[in-house]
Design an enzyme around this catalytic site. Structure first.
Site, PDB file in Angstrom:
ATOM      1  N   CYS A   2       0.966  -0.974   0.112  1.00  0.00           N
ATOM      2  CA  CYS A   2      -0.604  -0.012  -0.689  1.00  0.00           C
ATOM      3  C   CYS A   2       1.151   1.371   0.251  1.00  0.00           C
ATOM      4  O   CYS A   2       2.111   1.049  -0.050  1.00  0.00           O
ATOM      5  CB  CYS A   2      -0.670   0.092   0.927  1.00  0.00           C
ATOM      6  SG  CYS A   2      -1.109  -1.140   1.588  1.00  0.00           S
ATOM      7  N   ARG A  27       1.027   2.316  -6.188  1.00  0.00           N
ATOM      8  CA  ARG A  27       1.182   1.076  -5.647  1.00  0.00           C
ATOM      9  C   ARG A  27      -0.367   0.126  -4.888  1.00  0.00           C
ATOM     10  O   ARG A  27      -0.103  -0.733  -3.697  1.00  0.00           O
ATOM     11  CB  ARG A  27       2.153   1.338  -4.426  1.00  0.00           C
ATOM     12  CG  ARG A  27       3.380   2.183  -4.739  1.00  0.00           C
ATOM     13  CD  ARG A  27       3.773   2.528  -3.395  1.00  0.00           C
ATOM     14  NE  ARG A  27       4.627   1.516  -2.317  1.00  0.00           N
ATOM     15  CZ  ARG A  27       5.343   0.695  -2.330  1.00  0.00           C
ATOM     16  NH1 ARG A  27       6.454   0.620  -3.095  1.00  0.00           N
ATOM     17  NH2 ARG A  27       4.954  -0.064  -0.890  1.00  0.00           N
ATOM     18  N   TRP A  76      -3.921  -1.787  -0.954  1.00  0.00           N
ATOM     19  CA  TRP A  76      -3.901  -2.522  -1.518  1.00  0.00           C
ATOM     20  C   TRP A  76      -4.314  -3.905  -0.454  1.00  0.00           C
ATOM     21  O   TRP A  76      -3.409  -4.397   0.001  1.00  0.00           O
ATOM     22  CB  TRP A  76      -2.902  -3.188  -1.774  1.00  0.00           C
ATOM     23  CG  TRP A  76      -2.711  -4.188  -2.904  1.00  0.00           C
ATOM     24  CD1 TRP A  76      -2.096  -5.374  -2.812  1.00  0.00           C
ATOM     25  CD2 TRP A  76      -3.179  -4.559  -4.439  1.00  0.00           C
ATOM     26  NE1 TRP A  76      -1.903  -6.241  -3.648  1.00  0.00           N
ATOM     27  CE2 TRP A  76      -2.634  -6.212  -4.311  1.00  0.00           C
ATOM     28  CE3 TRP A  76      -4.011  -3.800  -5.321  1.00  0.00           C
ATOM     29  CZ2 TRP A  76      -3.095  -6.057  -6.278  1.00  0.00           C
ATOM     30  CZ3 TRP A  76      -3.864  -4.291  -6.586  1.00  0.00           C
ATOM     31  CH2 TRP A  76      -4.014  -5.472  -6.578  1.00  0.00           C
ATOM     32  N   ASN A 102       2.037  -0.207   6.675  1.00  0.00           N
ATOM     33  CA  ASN A 102       1.469  -0.828   4.895  1.00  0.00           C
ATOM     34  C   ASN A 102       2.636  -2.466   5.582  1.00  0.00           C
ATOM     35  O   ASN A 102       3.527  -2.489   6.900  1.00  0.00           O
ATOM     36  CB  ASN A 102       2.951  -0.180   4.407  1.00  0.00           C
ATOM     37  CG  ASN A 102       2.216   0.818   3.886  1.00  0.00           C
ATOM     38  OD1 ASN A 102       1.016   0.713   3.514  1.00  0.00           O
ATOM     39  ND2 ASN A 102       4.014   1.277   2.495  1.00  0.00           N
ATOM     40  N   GLY A 103       1.974  -3.464   4.998  1.00  0.00           N
ATOM     41  CA  GLY A 103       2.895  -4.721   5.790  1.00  0.00           C
ATOM     42  C   GLY A 103       1.476  -5.620   5.992  1.00  0.00           C
ATOM     43  O   GLY A 103       0.563  -5.677   5.822  1.00  0.00           O
ATOM     44  N   GLU A 486       5.094 -21.418 -19.898  1.00  0.00           N
ATOM     45  CA  GLU A 486       5.228 -19.657 -19.531  1.00  0.00           C
ATOM     46  C   GLU A 486       5.766 -19.356 -20.890  1.00  0.00           C
ATOM     47  O   GLU A 486       6.168 -18.240 -20.978  1.00  0.00           O
ATOM     48  CB  GLU A 486       5.223 -20.206 -18.512  1.00  0.00           C
ATOM     49  CG  GLU A 486       5.234 -18.939 -17.444  1.00  0.00           C
ATOM     50  CD  GLU A 486       4.350 -17.674 -17.660  1.00  0.00           C
ATOM     51  OE1 GLU A 486       3.310 -18.107 -17.735  1.00  0.00           O
ATOM     52  OE2 GLU A 486       4.226 -16.757 -17.293  1.00  0.00           O
ATOM     53  N   LYS A 490       5.361 -15.986 -22.425  1.00  0.00           N
ATOM     54  CA  LYS A 490       5.904 -14.441 -21.781  1.00  0.00           C
ATOM     55  C   LYS A 490       6.672 -13.271 -23.497  1.00  0.00           C
ATOM     56  O   LYS A 490       6.953 -12.267 -23.500  1.00  0.00           O
ATOM     57  CB  LYS A 490       6.792 -14.134 -21.074  1.00  0.00           C
ATOM     58  CG  LYS A 490       6.673 -15.018 -20.093  1.00  0.00           C
ATOM     59  CD  LYS A 490       5.817 -13.889 -18.460  1.00  0.00           C
ATOM     60  CE  LYS A 490       4.636 -13.699 -19.158  1.00  0.00           C
ATOM     61  NZ  LYS A 490       3.625 -14.273 -18.001  1.00  0.00           N
ATOM     62  N   GLU A 493       3.805 -12.915 -25.739  1.00  0.00           N
ATOM     63  CA  GLU A 493       2.996 -11.516 -25.326  1.00  0.00           C
ATOM     64  C   GLU A 493       3.629  -9.871 -25.455  1.00  0.00           C
ATOM     65  O   GLU A 493       3.196  -9.406 -25.665  1.00  0.00           O
ATOM     66  CB  GLU A 493       2.624 -11.775 -23.452  1.00  0.00           C
ATOM     67  CG  GLU A 493       1.929 -12.631 -23.575  1.00  0.00           C
ATOM     68  CD  GLU A 493       1.875 -13.013 -22.368  1.00  0.00           C
ATOM     69  OE1 GLU A 493       0.361 -12.719 -22.133  1.00  0.00           O
ATOM     70  OE2 GLU A 493       2.271 -12.837 -21.155  1.00  0.00           O
ATOM     71  N   HIS A 509       7.744 -35.536 -32.105  1.00  0.00           N
ATOM     72  CA  HIS A 509       6.402 -35.653 -32.557  1.00  0.00           C
ATOM     73  C   HIS A 509       5.980 -35.058 -33.718  1.00  0.00           C
ATOM     74  O   HIS A 509       5.338 -35.211 -33.908  1.00  0.00           O
ATOM     75  CB  HIS A 509       5.560 -37.154 -32.032  1.00  0.00           C
ATOM     76  CG  HIS A 509       5.792 -37.804 -30.442  1.00  0.00           C
ATOM     77  ND1 HIS A 509       5.612 -38.941 -31.430  1.00  0.00           N
ATOM     78  CD2 HIS A 509       6.458 -37.568 -29.884  1.00  0.00           C
ATOM     79  CE1 HIS A 509       6.277 -39.512 -29.985  1.00  0.00           C
ATOM     80  NE2 HIS A 509       6.721 -39.100 -29.691  1.00  0.00           N
ATOM     81  N   LYS A 608      -4.750  -6.153 -19.489  1.00  0.00           N
ATOM     82  CA  LYS A 608      -4.124  -6.963 -17.656  1.00  0.00           C
ATOM     83  C   LYS A 608      -5.090  -7.831 -17.913  1.00  0.00           C
ATOM     84  O   LYS A 608      -5.129  -8.695 -17.157  1.00  0.00           O
ATOM     85  CB  LYS A 608      -3.663  -5.790 -16.296  1.00  0.00           C
ATOM     86  CG  LYS A 608      -3.345  -6.137 -16.002  1.00  0.00           C
ATOM     87  CD  LYS A 608      -2.179  -7.068 -15.570  1.00  0.00           C
ATOM     88  CE  LYS A 608      -1.364  -7.552 -14.026  1.00  0.00           C
ATOM     89  NZ  LYS A 608      -0.587  -8.510 -15.052  1.00  0.00           N
TER      90      LYS A 608
HETATM   91  C1  G6P Z   1      -4.901 -11.939 -19.509  1.00  0.00           C
HETATM   92  C2  G6P Z   1      -3.147 -11.875 -19.289  1.00  0.00           C
HETATM   93  C3  G6P Z   1      -2.919 -12.279 -18.964  1.00  0.00           C
HETATM   94  C4  G6P Z   1      -3.007 -13.541 -17.675  1.00  0.00           C
HETATM   95  C5  G6P Z   1      -4.823 -13.684 -17.807  1.00  0.00           C
HETATM   96  C6  G6P Z   1      -5.222 -14.141 -16.853  1.00  0.00           C
HETATM   97  O1  G6P Z   1      -4.736 -12.717 -20.621  1.00  0.00           O
HETATM   98  O2  G6P Z   1      -3.156 -11.178 -20.371  1.00  0.00           O
HETATM   99  O3  G6P Z   1      -1.844 -12.300 -18.368  1.00  0.00           O
HETATM  100  O4  G6P Z   1      -3.035 -14.701 -17.437  1.00  0.00           O
HETATM  101  O5  G6P Z   1      -5.395 -12.819 -18.281  1.00  0.00           O
HETATM  102  O6  G6P Z   1      -5.741 -13.136 -15.990  1.00  0.00           O
HETATM  103  P1  G6P Z   1      -5.710 -13.026 -14.051  1.00  0.00           P
HETATM  104  O7  G6P Z   1      -6.202 -12.175 -13.917  1.00  0.00           O
HETATM  105  O8  G6P Z   1      -7.346 -14.582 -15.085  1.00  0.00           O
HETATM  106  O9  G6P Z   1      -4.515 -14.454 -13.536  1.00  0.00           O
END
Ligand code: G6P
Length: 613
Positions: A2, A27, A76, A102-103, A486, A490, A493, A509, A608
């Protein structure tokens, strides 16, 4: 995660505080609050939502506008939903002590019971309120000053804190302290500012004092005294901030994604905090409550998620089957919701989601609930829809993730899954000895992540050599197969390079047909039972002139014979390897995207949080 701001001086405090909160909004932004001294009493306002909601609430509060001394907070959520009652500041029973924090207070349940026994009445679900009551308890019973009451209270706390405290009985004094959560003091002419990071201060002064753990400052308009929590005087040096405002918001990093990659040691520590009990050698997950009994008895777990969280689900399948011996399936949420799945009685469905708002994940969860499953959430955003609609859950405590490509939330998803798997494994069949081995190894993970991050520059230089290639492969086996997926995701993306992740044995295969001269192939090959097999796969790639980047265990010199480049990760038990092997994946993708001039934090076409189908 936070944000805290405090002001002691001659200006109108509320303007400085609100501006500071806006600078800290990155934050945490689910609720906020402000408190100022006015005419011997503490006047405050709190609101759920963005800072603008708090700003509107101040329109009818002339006492707040008049004050020159105050504290403020943007939250947060970690304990309790993001609503007005849970927003900071929190107060003791008499309302004469106000605190922003915070914490995480890890032993808050014990401390709360202590305060309840003394007759205190609580108004929120937060861990922070406990600290306000505890300070009040000492202030009214034994302590000779606010700072002494704060010291006495903090000695009882285990966990992390950055706090700012004020008291109507000592109207000219602000007490701040830190342990594990950043806190700095800005020294202006005729004024002091306090903040959890420099972005809230820099507009007013570049002269700052960085507080260290277990230190406290007592600030009045004309003086500042620094001591330890044990009241030993400390001399602090005033330093100059040299960063620009934008750099500061990103903690000095070029992008939020890089900042979040580098935050991983800290957030993994936070995610483990209070849950990994090394004294009694067990896992404690308060969010699961009574449901643990049903979990131990279940015959089937289904993990459901989208994107990166789905990859975390795949690692979860290995963890739950291997460590807890519970049959586990992983489903794309978008598929699960439409395929009329069979959900037998006693099935546990776990939704993984950073945001807690992803439309498909939420729909899959509702489908599972309607079919009678027990539902759990592994979610980052406290009070999000998934967190509210599940029967129980465990929060990630990863803090706000701003970069669109998920990094630290993924790592914390693995941490939480590992904790659940170990807790269930121990209750089902795992020996105390094995449990201890895993728990100790888990506690070492943050330091080991730091060791990998220390290689970031070398990884950047290495990646520069590969970025002209538009097709990459990522190979892994066992626990590291989801990490290969993953790694490929990454890279796709954020750098727009086409990449495919595969279980290494599947390469022959079909995808082996893709390998051509110089094609980059990332092989995740730490020491484990399939090491020899993956070395075999590496040879197959080399024979076709692919270029190998190997991720290997420290000390494995043999692999240098086969690979063009090697990134080393520290050794650890096999089920924990993904927590380490994913870090090079993130760094490779990040540096490839930067080298190709891509907008790392806002990649094209991506959002996001995907709250529509
Ligand atoms: C979007 C984001 C991904 C994320 C996915 C699931 O596609 O771009 O980075 O993994 O949603 O999001 P969530 O908030 O459910 O983890």
């Amino acid at each position: 995660m936070c944000g805290i701001v405090g002001y002691v001086g001659r200006k109108k405090a509320s303007g400085v505080l609100i501006e500071g909160l806006k600078r800290l909004e990155y934050r945490g932004y689910d609720s906020s609050g402000i408190c100022v001294q006015h005419g011997g009493s503490l006047v405050f306002r709190k609101r759920a939502g963005r800072i603008s909601a708090l700003e509107e609430a101040l329109a009818d509060a002339p006492e707040i506008a008049a004050g020159t001394f105050g504290i403020a907070h943007t939250r947060w959520a970690t304990h309790g939903e993001p609503n007005e009652a849970n927003a900071h500041p929190h107060f003791d029973d008499d309302g004469d002590i106000a605190l922003v924090h915070n914490g995480i207070i890890e032993n808050y349940a014990t401390l709360k019971q202590f305060c309840l026994d003394k007759g205190h009445v609580f108004h929120s679900d937060t861990d922070t309120e406990v600290l306000a009551h505890l300070i009040g308890e000492f202030y009214h019973d034994g302590a000779s000053s606010l700072e002494e009451a704060v010291q006495l209270a903090l000695r009882e706390v285990s966990g992390t804190y950055g706090i700012a405290v004020m008291c109507s009985g000592e109207p000219d004094k602000l007490v701040v302290a830190r342990k594990g959560s950043p806190l700095i003091i800005g020294v202006g002419s005729d004024e002091y500012l306090v903040a959890s990071d420099a972005s809230a201060i820099i507009e007013h002064t570049v002269n700052v004092i960085y507080m260290n753990d277990n230190e406290m400052a007592v600030i009045t308009p004309d003086s500042m005294r620094t001591v330890t929590i044990d009241n030993v005087p400390v001399t602090k040096e005033i330093q100059q901030i040299e960063w620009s405002l934008e750099q500061i918001a990103k903690g000095g990093f070029e992008h939020f994604m890089l900042k979040e990659i580098f935050e991983q040691p800290e957030v993994v520590r936070t995610s483990l905090g209070g849950r990994l009990d090394l004294r009694d050698m067990r896992v404690q997950l308060g969010g699961l409550g009574e449901i643990v009994r049903d979990l131990v008895k279940t015959h089937k777990i289904i993990l459901t998620a989208c994107g990166t969280a789905w990859h975390a689900g795949l690692v979860g399948e290995y963890l739950f089957e291997d460590l807890a011996r519970i049959p586990t399936e992983v489903e794309y949420a978008s598929e699960f919701r439409y395929r009329n799945p069979i959900v037998e009685e006693g099935t546990v469905v776990i939704a993984l989601s950073q945001s807690g708002e992803t439309a498909d994940t939420l729909a899959a969860l509702r489908e599972a609930h309607d079919k009678g499953a027990l539902t759990l959430g592994i979610v980052n955003v406290v009070g999000s829809t998934i967190a509210r609609e599940t029967d129980a859950g465990v929060y990630l405590h990863a803090g706000p993730e701003i970069g669109v490509a998920s990094t630290k939330a993924f790592t914390c998803q693995l941490v939480v899954e590992t904790l659940i798997a170990l807790m269930l494994g121990r209750r089902r069949f795992m020996s105390q000895q094995s449990t201890e081995r895993y728990l100790k190894a888990l506690a070492e993970i943050p330091d080991k992540i730091e060791r990998i991050l220390a290689q970031a520059d070398a990884i950047r230089e290495m990646v520069a050599d590969y970025v002209d290639h538009d097709n990459w492969l990522f190979l892994g086996r066992g626990y590291n197969y989801p990490i290969a997926l993953e790694g490929a995701l990454k890279l796709k993306e954020i750098s727009y390079i086409h990449a495919e992740g595969l279980p290494a044995a599947e390469m022959k295969h079909g995808p082996i047909a893709l390998i051509s001269d110089g094609m980059p192939v990332v092989c995740i090959a730490p020491r484990n039972a399939t090491y020899a097999k993956i070395v075999g796969n590496i040879e197959e790639v080399r024979a076709r002139k692919g270029r190998i980047i190997a991720i290997a265990t420290e000390g494995d010199e043999q692999i240098e014979k086969y690979a063009d480049n090697v990134i080393y990760v520290p050794d650890c038990p096999v089920p924990l390897q993904p927590l380490l092997t994913v870090i090079p994946m993130q760094l490779i993708a990040y540096y490839a995207a930067v080298a190709r001039g891509c907008n790392v934090d806002k990649p094209r076409n991506l959002a996001k949080s995907v709250t529509v189908e």
